[in-house]
Scaffold this active site. Structure first.
Site, mmCIF file in Angstrom:
data_model
loop_
_atom_site.group_PDB
_atom_site.id
_atom_site.type_symbol
_atom_site.label_atom_id
_atom_site.label_comp_id
_atom_site.label_asym_id
_atom_site.label_seq_id
_atom_site.Cartn_x
_atom_site.Cartn_y
_atom_site.Cartn_z
ATOM 1 N N GLU A 64 0.828 -1.216 0.000
ATOM 2 C CA GLU A 64 0.000 0.000 0.000
ATOM 3 C C GLU A 64 0.858 1.259 0.000
ATOM 4 O O GLU A 64 2.084 1.211 0.116
ATOM 5 C CB GLU A 64 -0.953 -0.037 1.196
ATOM 6 C CG GLU A 64 -1.920 -1.205 1.077
ATOM 7 C CD GLU A 64 -2.999 -1.217 2.147
ATOM 8 O OE1 GLU A 64 -2.914 -0.460 3.140
ATOM 9 O OE2 GLU A 64 -3.952 -2.009 1.974
ATOM 10 N N GLU A 75 -1.701 -9.965 -6.135
ATOM 11 C CA GLU A 75 -1.723 -10.774 -7.360
ATOM 12 C C GLU A 75 -0.920 -10.102 -8.467
ATOM 13 O O GLU A 75 -0.197 -10.759 -9.227
ATOM 14 C CB GLU A 75 -3.162 -10.954 -7.864
ATOM 15 C CG GLU A 75 -4.076 -11.717 -6.929
ATOM 16 C CD GLU A 75 -4.792 -10.826 -5.917
ATOM 17 O OE1 GLU A 75 -4.198 -9.838 -5.441
ATOM 18 O OE2 GLU A 75 -5.948 -11.151 -5.604
ATOM 19 N N CYS A 112 -9.536 -8.795 -7.286
ATOM 20 C CA CYS A 112 -10.314 -7.626 -7.723
ATOM 21 C C CYS A 112 -10.347 -7.580 -9.259
ATOM 22 O O CYS A 112 -9.626 -8.323 -9.936
ATOM 23 C CB CYS A 112 -9.697 -6.342 -7.156
ATOM 24 S SG CYS A 112 -8.194 -5.826 -8.015
HETATM 25 N N1 THU Z 1 -6.035 -6.409 -2.392
HETATM 26 C C1 THU Z 1 -5.234 -7.338 -2.982
HETATM 27 O O1 THU Z 1 -4.032 -7.430 -2.687
HETATM 28 N N2 THU Z 1 -5.796 -8.168 -3.884
HETATM 29 C C2 THU Z 1 -7.098 -8.099 -4.305
HETATM 30 O O2 THU Z 1 -7.478 -8.800 -5.238
HETATM 31 C C3 THU Z 1 -8.030 -7.219 -3.624
HETATM 32 C C4 THU Z 1 -7.441 -6.247 -2.685
HETATM 33 C C5 THU Z 1 -5.437 -5.474 -1.444
HETATM 34 C C6 THU Z 1 -5.381 -4.053 -1.942
HETATM 35 C C7 THU Z 1 -5.344 -3.282 -0.643
HETATM 36 O O3 THU Z 1 -3.997 -3.212 -0.195
HETATM 37 C C8 THU Z 1 -6.118 -4.164 0.322
HETATM 38 O O4 THU Z 1 -6.177 -5.448 -0.254
HETATM 39 C C9 THU Z 1 -7.534 -3.658 0.609
HETATM 40 O O5 THU Z 1 -8.243 -3.450 -0.555
#
Ligand code: THU
Length: 162
Positions: A64, A75, A112
Protein backbone atom coordinates in the site's frame (compact mmCIF):
# COMPACT_ATOMS: atom_id res chain seq x y z
CA UNK A 1 -33.19 -12.25 -29.54
CA UNK A 2 -31.14 -15.09 -28.11
CA UNK A 3 -30.04 -15.49 -24.56
CA UNK A 4 -27.09 -17.39 -23.27
CA UNK A 5 -26.17 -18.45 -19.75
CA UNK A 6 -22.52 -18.21 -18.80
CA UNK A 7 -21.59 -20.32 -15.82
CA UNK A 8 -18.57 -21.97 -14.30
CA UNK A 9 -17.71 -24.69 -11.86
CA UNK A 10 -16.10 -23.89 -8.55
CA UNK A 11 -14.50 -26.62 -6.44
CA UNK A 12 -14.76 -26.07 -2.71
CA UNK A 13 -12.40 -27.78 -0.28
CA UNK A 14 -13.20 -27.61 3.42
CA UNK A 15 -9.56 -27.53 4.54
CA UNK A 16 -5.98 -27.59 3.27
CA UNK A 17 -5.75 -31.30 4.05
CA UNK A 18 -8.23 -32.05 1.23
CA UNK A 19 -5.90 -30.62 -1.41
CA UNK A 20 -3.03 -32.41 -3.17
CA UNK A 21 0.36 -31.85 -1.49
CA UNK A 22 1.69 -29.53 -4.23
CA UNK A 23 -1.31 -27.21 -3.83
CA UNK A 24 -1.00 -27.23 -0.04
CA UNK A 25 2.62 -26.18 -0.50
CA UNK A 26 1.67 -23.37 -2.87
CA UNK A 27 -0.89 -22.06 -0.38
CA UNK A 28 1.78 -22.23 2.32
CA UNK A 29 4.01 -20.07 0.10
CA UNK A 30 1.13 -17.57 -0.21
CA UNK A 31 0.62 -17.58 3.57
CA UNK A 32 4.31 -16.85 4.02
CA UNK A 33 4.18 -14.09 1.38
CA UNK A 34 1.21 -12.55 3.20
CA UNK A 35 3.49 -11.92 6.19
CA UNK A 36 5.31 -9.31 4.07
CA UNK A 37 2.16 -7.47 3.04
CA UNK A 38 2.47 -3.76 3.68
CA UNK A 39 -1.09 -2.81 4.51
CA UNK A 40 -1.07 -0.14 7.24
CA UNK A 41 -4.08 1.65 5.72
CA UNK A 42 -6.53 -1.20 5.14
CA UNK A 43 -5.13 -3.76 7.58
CA UNK A 44 -6.19 -6.29 4.92
CA UNK A 45 -3.25 -8.50 4.06
CA UNK A 46 -3.00 -10.55 0.92
CA UNK A 47 -0.35 -13.06 -0.17
CA UNK A 48 -0.04 -14.66 -3.58
CA UNK A 49 2.15 -17.51 -4.81
CA UNK A 50 2.52 -18.51 -8.44
CA UNK A 51 3.57 -21.94 -9.62
CA UNK A 52 5.29 -21.75 -13.00
CA UNK A 53 5.65 -24.53 -15.53
CA UNK A 54 9.40 -24.66 -14.77
CA UNK A 55 8.45 -25.46 -11.15
CA UNK A 56 9.62 -22.10 -9.80
CA UNK A 57 7.43 -20.30 -7.29
CA UNK A 58 7.06 -16.52 -7.47
CA UNK A 59 5.38 -14.64 -4.65
CA UNK A 60 3.74 -11.28 -4.07
CA UNK A 61 1.93 -9.40 -1.33
CA UNK A 62 -0.10 -6.21 -1.35
CA UNK A 63 1.98 -3.06 -1.04
CA UNK A 64 0.00 0.00 0.00
CA UNK A 65 0.86 3.67 -0.27
CA UNK A 66 -0.08 6.86 1.59
CA UNK A 67 -1.35 7.96 -1.80
CA UNK A 68 -3.87 5.08 -1.85
CA UNK A 69 -4.15 4.41 -5.63
CA UNK A 70 -0.36 4.10 -5.89
CA UNK A 71 -0.41 0.82 -3.96
CA UNK A 72 -0.66 -2.54 -5.69
CA UNK A 73 -2.51 -5.81 -5.01
CA UNK A 74 -0.64 -9.00 -4.16
CA UNK A 75 -1.72 -10.77 -7.36
CA UNK A 76 -0.33 -8.08 -9.63
CA UNK A 77 2.92 -7.82 -7.66
CA UNK A 78 3.27 -11.59 -8.21
CA UNK A 79 2.29 -11.87 -11.90
CA UNK A 80 4.38 -8.87 -12.92
CA UNK A 81 7.32 -10.29 -11.05
CA UNK A 82 6.83 -13.66 -12.80
CA UNK A 83 6.66 -11.89 -16.17
CA UNK A 84 9.79 -9.89 -15.42
CA UNK A 85 11.83 -12.75 -13.97
CA UNK A 86 10.64 -15.70 -16.08
CA UNK A 87 9.37 -14.23 -19.35
CA UNK A 88 7.46 -16.71 -21.48
CA UNK A 89 7.25 -19.43 -18.80
CA UNK A 90 3.57 -20.38 -18.43
CA UNK A 91 1.81 -19.87 -15.13
CA UNK A 92 0.08 -23.03 -13.91
CA UNK A 93 -1.57 -21.89 -10.68
CA UNK A 94 -1.89 -18.91 -8.38
CA UNK A 95 -2.69 -19.34 -4.70
CA UNK A 96 -4.17 -16.25 -3.05
CA UNK A 97 -4.73 -15.88 0.67
CA UNK A 98 -6.47 -12.81 2.01
CA UNK A 99 -7.43 -11.93 5.52
CA UNK A 100 -7.83 -8.99 7.83
CA UNK A 101 -5.94 -9.20 11.11
CA UNK A 102 -9.10 -7.88 12.83
CA UNK A 103 -11.35 -10.66 11.49
CA UNK A 104 -8.99 -13.49 10.60
CA UNK A 105 -11.50 -16.20 9.66
CA UNK A 106 -12.85 -14.58 6.52
CA UNK A 107 -14.16 -16.50 3.54
CA UNK A 108 -11.88 -16.60 0.48
CA UNK A 109 -11.56 -13.27 -1.32
CA UNK A 110 -11.51 -13.43 -5.12
CA UNK A 111 -9.09 -11.15 -7.02
CA UNK A 112 -10.31 -7.63 -7.72
CA UNK A 113 -11.33 -6.63 -11.24
CA UNK A 114 -7.96 -5.09 -12.11
CA UNK A 115 -6.13 -8.23 -11.00
CA UNK A 116 -8.49 -10.48 -12.98
CA UNK A 117 -7.74 -8.40 -16.06
CA UNK A 118 -3.97 -8.51 -15.41
CA UNK A 119 -3.93 -12.27 -14.83
CA UNK A 120 -6.13 -12.78 -17.90
CA UNK A 121 -3.49 -11.10 -20.07
CA UNK A 122 -1.04 -13.85 -19.08
CA UNK A 123 -3.62 -16.61 -19.54
CA UNK A 124 -4.53 -15.33 -22.98
CA UNK A 125 -0.87 -15.08 -24.02
CA UNK A 126 0.08 -18.55 -22.85
CA UNK A 127 -3.09 -20.13 -24.24
CA UNK A 128 -3.37 -22.35 -21.18
CA UNK A 129 -5.69 -21.86 -18.22
CA UNK A 130 -4.34 -20.45 -14.98
CA UNK A 131 -5.88 -22.17 -11.99
CA UNK A 132 -6.76 -20.08 -8.93
CA UNK A 133 -6.71 -21.31 -5.35
CA UNK A 134 -8.40 -18.87 -2.99
CA UNK A 135 -8.34 -18.97 0.79
CA UNK A 136 -9.24 -16.63 3.66
CA UNK A 137 -7.69 -16.84 7.13
CA UNK A 138 -8.20 -20.61 6.94
CA UNK A 139 -10.39 -23.05 4.93
CA UNK A 140 -12.57 -23.33 2.90
CA UNK A 141 -10.49 -23.12 -0.26
CA UNK A 142 -12.10 -22.25 -3.58
CA UNK A 143 -10.54 -23.60 -6.74
CA UNK A 144 -11.30 -21.96 -10.11
CA UNK A 145 -10.12 -23.74 -13.20
CA UNK A 146 -9.35 -20.59 -15.18
CA UNK A 147 -9.26 -16.80 -14.82
CA UNK A 148 -11.68 -16.64 -17.74
CA UNK A 149 -14.28 -18.26 -15.46
CA UNK A 150 -14.31 -15.22 -13.19
CA UNK A 151 -13.91 -12.72 -16.03
CA UNK A 152 -16.61 -13.62 -18.54
CA UNK A 153 -16.57 -11.75 -21.84
CA UNK A 154 -13.03 -10.67 -21.04
CA UNK A 155 -11.32 -7.92 -22.99
CA UNK A 156 -8.08 -9.26 -24.46
CA UNK A 157 -5.63 -8.58 -27.26
CA UNK A 158 -8.07 -10.17 -29.76
CA UNK A 159 -10.68 -7.56 -28.78
CA UNK A 160 -8.41 -4.94 -30.34
CA UNK A 161 -8.48 -6.68 -33.73
CA UNK A 162 -10.85 -5.15 -36.24
N1 THU B 1 -6.03 -6.41 -2.39
C1 THU B 1 -5.23 -7.34 -2.98
O1 THU B 1 -4.03 -7.43 -2.69
N2 THU B 1 -5.80 -8.17 -3.88
C2 THU B 1 -7.10 -8.10 -4.30
O2 THU B 1 -7.48 -8.80 -5.24
C3 THU B 1 -8.03 -7.22 -3.62
C4 THU B 1 -7.44 -6.25 -2.68
C5 THU B 1 -5.44 -5.47 -1.44
C6 THU B 1 -5.38 -4.05 -1.94
C7 THU B 1 -5.34 -3.28 -0.64
O3 THU B 1 -4.00 -3.21 -0.20
C8 THU B 1 -6.12 -4.16 0.32
O4 THU B 1 -6.18 -5.45 -0.25
C9 THU B 1 -7.53 -3.66 0.61
O5 THU B 1 -8.24 -3.45 -0.55
Amino acid sequence: MKSKTLSFQLSIFESLAELPKAEQELINHALKARENAYAPYSDFKVGAAILLENNQVVIGSNQENASYPSGLCAERVAVFQAGAKYPGIPILKIAIVASSDKTPNRKPAAPCGNCRQSIFEYENRQEKPIELLLMGGEGPIYKCHSVKDILPLAFGSDSLEQ
